[in-house]
Structures are given as C-alpha cells and as structure tokens.
Design a protein around this motif. Structure first.
Motif, PDB file in Angstrom:
ATOM      1  N   ARG A   6       0.791  -1.323  -0.079  1.00 21.24           N
ATOM      2  CA  ARG A   6      -0.052  -0.159  -0.060  1.00 21.24           C
ATOM      3  C   ARG A   6       0.852   1.110  -0.017  1.00 21.24           C
ATOM      4  N   PRO A   7       0.305   2.463  -0.424  1.00 27.80           N
ATOM      5  CA  PRO A   7       1.144   3.619  -0.284  1.00 27.80           C
ATOM      6  C   PRO A   7       1.632   4.045   1.165  1.00 27.80           C
ATOM      7  N   ILE A   8       2.592   4.639   1.142  1.00 29.91           N
ATOM      8  CA  ILE A   8       2.966   5.197   2.513  1.00 29.91           C
ATOM      9  C   ILE A   8       2.029   6.322   2.917  1.00 29.91           C
ATOM     10  N   ALA A   9       1.605   6.442   4.152  1.00 28.76           N
ATOM     11  CA  ALA A   9       0.708   7.339   4.629  1.00 28.76           C
ATOM     12  C   ALA A   9       1.490   8.055   5.696  1.00 28.76           C
ATOM     13  N   MET A  10       0.801   9.317   6.155  1.00 28.97           N
ATOM     14  CA  MET A  10       1.410  10.226   7.220  1.00 28.97           C
ATOM     15  C   MET A  10       1.763   9.428   8.455  1.00 28.97           C
ATOM     16  N   THR A  11       0.851   8.365   8.750  1.00 29.31           N
ATOM     17  CA  THR A  11       1.043   7.755  10.093  1.00 29.31           C
ATOM     18  C   THR A  11       2.257   6.614   9.934  1.00 29.31           C
ATOM     19  N   ASP A  12       2.798   6.529   8.902  1.00 25.44           N
ATOM     20  CA  ASP A  12       3.822   5.469   8.750  1.00 25.44           C
ATOM     21  C   ASP A  12       5.158   5.881   8.879  1.00 25.44           C
ATOM     22  N   LYS A  13       5.206   7.355   9.274  1.00 23.76           N
ATOM     23  CA  LYS A  13       6.663   7.855   9.296  1.00 23.76           C
ATOM     24  C   LYS A  13       7.649   7.266  10.090  1.00 23.76           C
ATOM     25  N   ASP A  14       7.296   6.915  11.259  1.00 21.91           N
ATOM     26  CA  ASP A  14       8.387   6.038  12.056  1.00 21.91           C
ATOM     27  C   ASP A  14       8.976   4.870  11.448  1.00 21.91           C
ATOM     28  N   GLN A  15       7.926   4.120  11.072  1.00 24.32           N
ATOM     29  CA  GLN A  15       8.283   2.924  10.478  1.00 24.32           C
ATOM     30  C   GLN A  15       8.990   2.955   9.197  1.00 24.32           C
ATOM     31  N   TRP A  16       8.542   3.974   8.285  1.00 21.45           N
ATOM     32  CA  TRP A  16       9.104   4.239   7.106  1.00 21.45           C
ATOM     33  C   TRP A  16      10.610   4.727   7.281  1.00 21.45           C
ATOM     34  N   ARG A  17      10.825   5.543   8.286  1.00 21.94           N
ATOM     35  CA  ARG A  17      12.139   5.872   8.597  1.00 21.94           C
ATOM     36  C   ARG A  17      13.028   4.720   9.138  1.00 21.94           C
ATOM     37  N   LYS A  18      12.385   4.055   9.862  1.00 21.10           N
ATOM     38  CA  LYS A  18      13.306   2.883  10.307  1.00 21.10           C
ATOM     39  C   LYS A  18      14.017   1.993   9.029  1.00 21.10           C
ATOM     40  N   LEU A  19      12.930   1.648   8.399  1.00 23.76           N
ATOM     41  CA  LEU A  19      12.979   0.866   6.969  1.00 23.76           C
ATOM     42  C   LEU A  19      14.047   1.491   6.064  1.00 23.76           C
ATOM     43  N   TRP A  20      13.843   2.835   5.605  1.00 18.57           N
ATOM     44  CA  TRP A  20      14.914   3.505   4.929  1.00 18.57           C
ATOM     45  C   TRP A  20      16.220   3.597   5.560  1.00 18.57           C
ATOM     46  N   THR A  21      16.411   3.802   6.707  1.00 20.33           N
ATOM     47  CA  THR A  21      17.429   3.785   7.677  1.00 20.33           C
ATOM     48  C   THR A  21      18.225   2.298   7.510  1.00 20.33           C
ATOM     49  N   GLY A  22      17.493   1.421   7.578  1.00 20.31           N
ATOM     50  CA  GLY A  22      17.992   0.125   7.099  1.00 20.31           C
ATOM     51  C   GLY A  22      18.645  -0.087   5.786  1.00 20.31           C
ATOM     52  N   TYR A  23      17.778   0.374   4.838  1.00 27.38           N
ATOM     53  CA  TYR A  23      18.286   0.615   3.412  1.00 27.38           C
ATOM     54  C   TYR A  23      19.780   1.331   3.316  1.00 27.38           C
ATOM     55  N   LEU A  24      19.555   2.611   3.760  1.00 35.19           N
ATOM     56  CA  LEU A  24      20.782   3.365   3.893  1.00 35.19           C
ATOM     57  C   LEU A  24      22.052   2.696   4.639  1.00 35.19           C
ATOM     58  N   GLU A  25      22.068   2.228   5.652  1.00 31.81           N
ATOM     59  CA  GLU A  25      22.925   1.201   6.175  1.00 31.81           C
ATOM     60  C   GLU A  25      23.567   0.079   5.314  1.00 31.81           C
ATOM     61  N   PHE A  26      22.659  -0.519   4.795  1.00 31.69           N
ATOM     62  CA  PHE A  26      22.822  -1.472   3.842  1.00 31.69           C
ATOM     63  C   PHE A  26      23.888  -1.128   2.860  1.00 31.69           C
ATOM     64  N   TYR A  27      23.831  -0.030   2.411  1.00 31.77           N
ATOM     65  CA  TYR A  27      24.704   0.633   1.216  1.00 31.77           C
ATOM     66  C   TYR A  27      25.764   1.584   1.964  1.00 31.77           C
TER      67      TYR A  27
END
Length: 155
Positions: A9-30
């Motif tokens: 599903r599309p990212i929603a305003m209420t997803d900010k904390d979970q999104w940030r955690k996932l994107w941080t994982g992505y950035l750390e992988f690289y």
C-alpha cells in the motif's frame, strides 16, 4: 524461507516512524546515511499531491510492504521524461526488505507493485540500479527484469 502473504500500500502520514526505520536500514545496507532534513524532505515529497490521486511526475512516490500488518519493506520510485521515448519512464530508486523478510516475496511484490503503477500511469519502462555486490537481490532481479550493459558514473 517460504513466501508469505504480502500486502502493498502507499506510504501514509501515520507510517513516518516505520518508514524511517526501514529507509535507515536501506541506507545502512549501502553504508550511507542522510541528514535529518533529508528524511523530512523526502517524506514530505512522498506524501505529495499524487497521493491524493493526481498523476504527478518527478516527485517520489513510496509503497510499504506489510506482512501480518507489519511494515517489512519499502520502495521509492518516480516518473521522469526521457529523450528516447515520448512516454515518461519510471525510476525505481530505493528498494528494501528488512532482513527478517528477505526471501519471503517482499522484494518481488514491491517491484511488481511499481510495475503495475507505472503501467497504470502510462510509463512502460521501469529501471533501477543496484550495487554489484548485492548478489541476493540480483538473483531476484535476474528473474523479473533484464540486466543492461550500462555502467553508472557520478560526480
């Protein structure tokens, strides 16, 4: 690991904390990171007008993958013009599955969701890049896309 039911599903305003955690994982992988301002700007862009149903080009879009209602993956993508086509093309910029979700179909589901969105929005070409060492992801990519001979240069 076997495949699980993956909801996208599309990212929603209420997803900010979970999104940030996932994107941080992505950035750390690289082995990368971004400033807090980039997190804020990117999240605001993802939640732009196109989320309200407008087909807006150039601004990033984002989807979350959920297993049992829990976010376990994300994808960022955007459309842009191309000099070799009349139609816009779709650049899949970031794709990430949390370590515990790898091998469960999350990556495939996210890519297929981008394919579907691009088709719906008249963008027949979807492309992305990955690092040469990303062997696990490349195994999936080799099954659902065509490897091109292009080499990326950057300033």
């Amino acid at each position: 690991m076997g495949e699980f039911r993956v909801d996208i599903r599309p990212i929603a305003m209420t997803d900010k904390d979970q999104w940030r955690k996932l994107w941080t994982g992505y950035l750390e992988f690289y082995e990368s990171s971004v400033a807090d301002e980039v997190y804020e700007t990117t999240f605001e862009r993802i939640l732009g007008d196109h989320v309200q149903g407008e087909v807006s080009f150039y601004e990033p879009r984002g989807l979350l993958a959920l297993v049992d209602g829990r976010p376990v993956g994300l994808v960022h993508y955007f459309y842009h013009r191309h000099c070799w086509r009349q139609e816009h093309v779709c650049y899949l910029q970031d794709l990430y599955a949390a370590p515990e979700a790898r091998g469960t179909g999350v990556g495939r589901a996210l890519i297929e969701a981008v394919y579907a969105a691009a088709d719906r929005d008249g963008c027949p070409n979807v492309y992305w890049m990955t690092q040469e060492f990303n062997a696990t992801a490349r195994t999936l990519y080799d099954r659902i896309a065509t490897l091109t001979p292009f080499i990326k240069y950057s300033r």
